[in-house]
Write an enzyme that holds these catalytic residues in place. Structure first.
Site, PDB file in Angstrom:
ATOM      1  N   TYR A   1       0.860  -1.190   0.000  1.00 29.85           N
ATOM      2  CA  TYR A   1       0.000   0.000   0.000  1.00 29.85           C
ATOM      3  C   TYR A   1       0.889   1.230   0.000  1.00 29.85           C
ATOM      4  O   TYR A   1       1.795   1.338   0.827  1.00 29.85           O
ATOM      5  CB  TYR A   1      -0.909  -0.001   1.231  1.00 29.85           C
ATOM      6  CG  TYR A   1      -1.851   1.188   1.285  1.00 29.85           C
ATOM      7  CD1 TYR A   1      -2.898   1.319   0.357  1.00 29.85           C
ATOM      8  CD2 TYR A   1      -1.694   2.185   2.249  1.00 29.85           C
ATOM      9  CE1 TYR A   1      -3.760   2.403   0.403  1.00 29.85           C
ATOM     10  CE2 TYR A   1      -2.557   3.277   2.304  1.00 29.85           C
ATOM     11  CZ  TYR A   1      -3.591   3.383   1.372  1.00 29.85           C
ATOM     12  OH  TYR A   1      -4.443   4.460   1.419  1.00 29.85           O
TER      13      TYR A   1
ATOM     14  N   ASP B   1       9.269   2.842   0.254  1.00 29.43           N
ATOM     15  CA  ASP B   1       8.158   3.484   0.952  1.00 29.43           C
ATOM     16  C   ASP B   1       8.308   3.140   2.436  1.00 29.43           C
ATOM     17  O   ASP B   1       7.902   2.072   2.888  1.00 29.43           O
ATOM     18  CB  ASP B   1       6.820   2.993   0.386  1.00 29.43           C
ATOM     19  CG  ASP B   1       5.641   3.676   1.078  1.00 29.43           C
ATOM     20  OD1 ASP B   1       5.864   4.363   2.099  1.00 29.43           O
ATOM     21  OD2 ASP B   1       4.507   3.507   0.601  1.00 29.43           O
TER      22      ASP B   1
ATOM     23  N   LYS C   1       3.565   9.358   8.597  1.00 34.18           N
ATOM     24  CA  LYS C   1       3.239   8.815   9.923  1.00 34.18           C
ATOM     25  C   LYS C   1       4.161   9.379  11.017  1.00 34.18           C
ATOM     26  O   LYS C   1       3.944  10.481  11.492  1.00 34.18           O
ATOM     27  CB  LYS C   1       3.199   7.290   9.860  1.00 34.18           C
ATOM     28  CG  LYS C   1       2.096   6.842   8.860  1.00 34.18           C
ATOM     29  CD  LYS C   1       1.638   5.428   8.949  1.00 34.18           C
ATOM     30  CE  LYS C   1       0.347   5.258   8.138  1.00 34.18           C
ATOM     31  NZ  LYS C   1       0.454   4.438   6.954  1.00 34.18           N
TER      32      LYS C   1
HETATM   33  C1  LIG Z   1      -0.114   4.871   5.529  1.00 33.97           C
HETATM   34  C2  LIG Z   1       0.755   4.584   4.355  1.00 33.97           C
HETATM   35  C3  LIG Z   1       0.805   5.425   3.226  1.00 33.97           C
HETATM   36  C4  LIG Z   1      -0.149   6.567   3.046  1.00 33.97           C
HETATM   37  O1  LIG Z   1       0.024   7.578   3.982  1.00 33.97           O
HETATM   38  P1  LIG Z   1      -1.210   8.588   4.260  1.00 33.97           P
HETATM   39  O2  LIG Z   1      -0.621   9.576   5.196  1.00 33.97           O
HETATM   40  O3  LIG Z   1      -2.306   7.759   4.816  1.00 33.97           O
HETATM   41  O4  LIG Z   1      -1.560   9.197   2.948  1.00 33.97           O
HETATM   42  C5  LIG Z   1       1.728   5.163   2.248  1.00 33.97           C
HETATM   43  N1  LIG Z   1       2.567   4.119   2.349  1.00 33.97           N
HETATM   44  C6  LIG Z   1       2.561   3.287   3.391  1.00 33.97           C
HETATM   45  C7  LIG Z   1       3.541   2.168   3.470  1.00 33.97           C
HETATM   46  C8  LIG Z   1       1.637   3.477   4.431  1.00 33.97           C
HETATM   47  O5  LIG Z   1       1.586   2.611   5.443  1.00 33.97           O
END
Ligand SMILES: *Cc1c(COP(=O)(O)O)cnc(C)c1O
Length: 422
Positions: A142, A237, A265
């Site tokens: 994701y 990511d 985050k």
């Molecule tokens: C939560 C998440 C995102 C998206 O971040 P948001 O602040 O919710 O847009 C992207 N990549 C990873 C791995 C995530 O866990």
């Protein structure tokens, strides 16, 4: 009706599904969401006054615990001086310095307001820099909700089984190529077939949105070698793993040097912040030093920067190894308790993150994660919640511990698990 139920009913008439992000609705565990009134340390207090030990921690950001005194003080102090200028401010430079110092692969960094913006912008940069279009992502990975990444995505997309999602043109995802996590040969095959048009591989170096899945030895190194060989960028990511798997992220823990890194985050300490950064020669292509456009009205605003900076300063003093060892022991005991009840369970753990999959199959990718018994998970979730333990309402999410979780919290959680009946 509880106050949470009343609020949820009202919310449903005003907000789609009553929530501002789908998983919060708790649909896949057949519960109504709890409305949170306040949070402190390892605990949440609901509108009905009930206290919960929290293992969601706002889906990862609250590694210091909720309402950490130094972070709260930095926010209050900064808010008194104005919250957004739309002009540069000192705190942006200080947070950029802290990020560059902490994360080995980042020489320059651009602040944005969410993880979604970070990955979306990193992909645009990779395409602008390489002049290629394709991106390889992994099933169950994701990367936020930008169109290009909504093909076989994890997180909320996983539980809702939205095949991609309506609203994303096929023309957009045709550049998104898919492989299974940990399957280096599949990535190699994609490069052999169409390597001349692949701009980037984007990967969660430790996957956290199909539940926790660790990279097999050699997988990340193999991605590094293949991307270098074919002139594509390796994008890590690290929105979950950054500052959590280690202070320098998964890249520091595994010794891999990505071209670009996405953060989110934790870097915002609970305020809306994301960031992407990497090699100077690549990052210089971002406007205004280069011609790849990316902007943001609230990007780098002092409030968010202050929260991020205070968070990183406090984290730099913390004993990550100790929290990892405590989380390992705690999650192992939880696994043992479930085993003792005859429930199939597979535990994946790293640092302050773990997932218990209700399956005997080792979980190494999305298909193996999907072998989990969702009925057993729902029953476990519901009975733990009744006992004041707040877990992520999906079998495809991580449990997060924090520096605020005490041994007493863990003991109470284990006691609750002992009382669960399947
Ligand atoms: C939560 C998440 C995102 C998206 O971040 P948001 O602040 O919710 O847009 C992207 N990549 C990873 C791995 C995530 O866990």
């Amino acid at each position: 009706m509880t106050i949470s139920q009343e609020l949820f009913q009202k919310a449903g008439t005003l907000i789609p599904g009553g929530v501002n992000s789908p998983v919060r609705a708790c649909k896949s565990v057949h519960c109504d969401p709890l409305f949170v009134a306040s949070a402190s340390g390892s605990k949440l207090t609901t509108e009905d006054g009930a206290e919960f030990i929290d293992y969601v921690m706002s889906w990862g950001p609250m590694l210091l615990g909720h309402n950490h005194p130094e972070v709260a003080a930095a926010i209050a102090h900064t808010a008194a001086k104005g919250t957004s200028f739309g002009a540069p401010c000192r705190l942006e430079v200080e947070l950029a310095q802290a990020v560059v110092d902490a994360v080995p692969g980042i020489e320059m960094v651009r602040m944005v307001s969410s993880g979604t913006e970070a990955t979306m912008s990193a992909l645009r940069l990779a395409r602008g820099y390489t002049g290629k279009n394709g991106v390889i992502k992994f099933h169950g990975g994701y990367h936020g909700h930008a169109d290009a990444f909504l093909a076989s995505a994890g997180s909320g997309v996983a539980t809702q089984s939205i095949p991609g999602t309506p609203g994303v043109p096929a023309d957009v995802v045709k550049h998104t190529l898919l492989a299974h996590y940990n399957d280096l040969e599949a990535v190699r095959a994609l490069f052999e077939q169409q390597g001349d048009d692949i701009a980037a591989v984007i990967v969660e170096p430790v996957a956290g949105n199909m539940g926790l899945v660790l990279p097999k030895p050699g997988f990340l190194q193999g991605l590094r070698e293949l991307t270098s060989k074919y002139g594509a960028l390796l994008i890590f990511d690290e929105v979950i793993t950054g500052f959590r798997v280690s202070f320098g992220g998964a890249q520091a823990a595994f010794g891999i040097d990505p071209d670009l890194t996405c953060l989110g985050k934790i870097i915002g300490g609970g305020l809306p912040v994301g960031a992407y950064g990497g090699k100077r020669k690549i990052m210089s292509h971002i406007a205004p030093s280069g011609n790849v456009y990316q902007a943001g009205t609230l990007s780098g605003n002092p409030l968010a920067m202050a929260a991020g900076l205070a968070t990183l300063k406090a984290l730099a003093q913390k004993d990550y190894a100790a929290l990892a060892a405590r989380t390992d022991a705690f999650s192992r005991e939880l696994e043992n308790i479930l085993h003792g009840k005859g429930v199939p369970v597979t535990r994946n753990h790293i640092a302050s993150i773990f997932t218990l999959f209700f399956t005997e199959t080792p979980v190494v990718d999305f298909p193996s994660a999907q072998t989990g018994d969702s009925k057993a998970f729902v029953s476990f979730y519901q009975q733990m919640r009744e006992q004041g333990i707040y877990l992520a309402p999906s079998g495809f999410e991580c449990a997060f511990t924090s520096f605020a979780h005490s041994e007493q919290d863990f003991e109470r959680t284990l006691d609750a698990a002992r009382k669960v009946r399947f």
